[in-house]
Design an enzyme around this catalytic site. Structure first.
Site, PDB file in Angstrom:
ATOM      1  N   TYR A  55      43.877  29.837  37.811  1.00 35.09           N
ATOM      2  CA  TYR A  55      44.651  30.422  36.709  1.00 35.09           C
ATOM      3  C   TYR A  55      45.436  29.370  35.947  1.00 35.09           C
ATOM      4  CZ  TYR A  55      43.704  34.978  38.639  1.00 35.09           C
ATOM      5  OH  TYR A  55      43.078  36.100  39.088  1.00 35.09           O
ATOM      6  N   LYS A  80      40.480  30.608  51.686  1.00 33.96           N
ATOM      7  CA  LYS A  80      39.033  30.444  51.817  1.00 33.96           C
ATOM      8  C   LYS A  80      38.780  28.971  52.169  1.00 33.96           C
ATOM      9  CE  LYS A  80      35.088  32.451  51.207  1.00 33.96           C
ATOM     10  NZ  LYS A  80      34.441  32.812  52.417  1.00 33.96           N
ATOM     11  N   ASP A  99      45.272  38.113  43.509  1.00 29.77           N
ATOM     12  CA  ASP A  99      44.917  39.029  42.423  1.00 29.77           C
ATOM     13  C   ASP A  99      44.025  40.134  42.973  1.00 29.77           C
ATOM     14  OD1 ASP A  99      44.564  40.117  39.950  1.00 29.77           O
ATOM     15  OD2 ASP A  99      43.427  38.455  39.102  1.00 29.77           O
TER      16      ASP A  99
END
Ligand code: NAD
Length: 407
Positions: A153, A220, A298
């Site tokens: 982002y 991740k 998100d």
């Protein structure tokens, strides 16, 4: 005579100083914003009066953004609005429509960046009676701390064929001997030690203050070692270095404590983001506070909101050091604008978060109790009524009155 309002302040150590008559700026928002703001203000004022009589009262100060601001000033987010929020430290806002157009930065994103509101905080707790796709939605009680300023982002993206994209492809070929396909769009994913530390610190402090059981780092890192993996490692490092005697890691619990969490200790663990999507659905009771980078946050925030009744019910806040903006998590739902129809719960519950942030716990409890009772009586807005058997459908303003009546 009305008492004079004063500013919320901040000590050098980071403690909020909240006067009894704080001035709090609000942005009513676009589309259905004015409807839900009116309902919210009514409920919040009623709760403060119910909890503290005449000894406390919020002095609301309207500041403008979105359509209203553009029509009056030609700017979607006037500098004066930012300055007032900065001066008063705590604000609350309805949803703002993002003007469609090339290169337009969303007003919400601008607000977050200008005030460095680096954590998006979303509590997700089931309210009895709300329609949910889960078999046991009552097990859902989590608080997401989503990093708000970094990750994919950060806005570092280059179109396929652009000179930056071509140069990066060339650099990777020359320096790393790795091929990126020709004509690829390129995005960068920065995750910093600084950004991770302050986000994880806020999540752990919150968990300790609220006596929650665990903080889970969701990442991740198996695939993106130096960004998401680093988030995990720096997260543990922050926990150990800054909260060493108050926390225990899952590894230590297995190795040193026979699989039992020592009493009084906050558990720190981590999960891969993909596995976490399964965990929140299959074993929600095992999770509590979650801290994660921007993109994971998100997705998980919205998935969790859906599990407890959708975005119309989910509150949120964007919080930085000494500044906080509380907001509805849904958009401006323009097709219902001015119809006094939509569900104000998201903004009302954001107001509950605001009261908790201010330390006005009694007022927070009153609002939550009123809302819980109104829903238990099946007197709700259309979005919930259509999914509940035997419900009475109320307008947005009637729902607010119902909550007040139930306080
Ligand atoms: P939206 O959330 O405004 O509406 C989608 C649908 O969800 C609505 O048509 C309605 O059916 C339902 N809905 C939303 N809020 C509801 C409520 N309180 N009660 C009952 N039903 C509700 O999403 P959208 O249509 O994608 O976005 C509209 C505008 O809002 C866009 O300009 C978008 O950029 C903006 N937006 C703003 C925010 C924010 O200010 N934080 C967040 C998301 C979207």
């Amino acid at each position: 005579m009305a008492k004079q309002g004063s500013n919320i302040d901040h000590t050098k150590e980071g403690e909020l100083i909240v006067p009894n008559f704080p001035i709090i700026p609000f942005i009513e928002g676009d589309g259905t914003g004015p409807d839900i703001w009116r309902a919210t203000q009514f409920v919040l004022d009623g709760a403060v009066s119910g909890a503290y009589g005449e000894t406390r009262k919020i002095q609301w100060m309207e500041v403008i953004a979105g359509d209203k601001a553009f029509h009056r000033t030609g700017s979607w987010l006037p500098e004066e609005t930012l300055e007032r929020i900065r001066a008063h430290r705590v604000a609350i806002k309805g949803p703002l429509t993002t003007p469609v157009g090339e290169g337009f930065r969303s007003i919400n994103v601008t607000l977050r960046q200008e005030l460095d509101l680096y954590a998006c905080v979303r509590p997700v707790k089931y309210i009895n009676g709300v329609p949910s796709p889960m078999r046991q939605p009552g097990d859902v009680d989590m608080v997401v701390f989503r990093e708000n300023t970094e990750d994919v982002y950060a806005g570092l993206e280059w179109e396929a064929g652009s000179s930056m994209a071509e140069r990066i492809i060339e650099l990777v070929r020359a320096e790393e001997e790795q091929e990126i396909r020709a004509y690829s769009g390129i995005g960068l994913k920065p995750i910093s030690l600084f950004g991770t530390r302050r986000l994880v610190r806020m999540a752990i402090r919150y968990a300790l203050e609220q006596e929650r059981r665990s903080v889970t780092l969701v990442h991740k890192g198996n695939i993106m070692k130096f960004t998401e993996g680093a988030f995990r490692n720096w997260g543990y490092q922050t926990a150990r270095e800054e909260f060493g005697d108050q926390i225990v890691t899952e590894e230590e619990v297995g190795r040193d404590h026979n699989g039992r969490i020592p009493s009084g200790k906050l558990l720190i663990n981590d999960r891969l983001a993909d596995a976490m999507f399964q965990q929140i659905i299959l074993r929600p009771a095992e999770y509590d506070v979650l801290a994660m980078p921007n993109l994971n946050g998100d997705y998980i925030s919205d998935a969790l909101a859906a599990m407890v009744g959708g975005l119309g019910m989910a509150p949120g806040a964007n919080i930085g050091d000494g500044f906080a903006v509380f907001e509805a998590t849904h958009g401006s739902a323009p097709k219902y604008a001015g119809q006094d129809k939509v569900n104000p719960s998201s903004l009302i519950l954001s107001g509950v978060m605001m009261f908790e942030y201010l330390g006005w716990k009694e007022a927070a409890d009153l609002v939550r109790e009123g809302l819980v009772r109104a829903i238990a009586q099946k007197k709700v807005t259309y979005d919930l009524a259509r999914q509940m058997e035997g419900a009475t459908e109320l307008r947005c303003s009637q729902f607010a009155e119902e909550i007040m009546g139930c306080m």
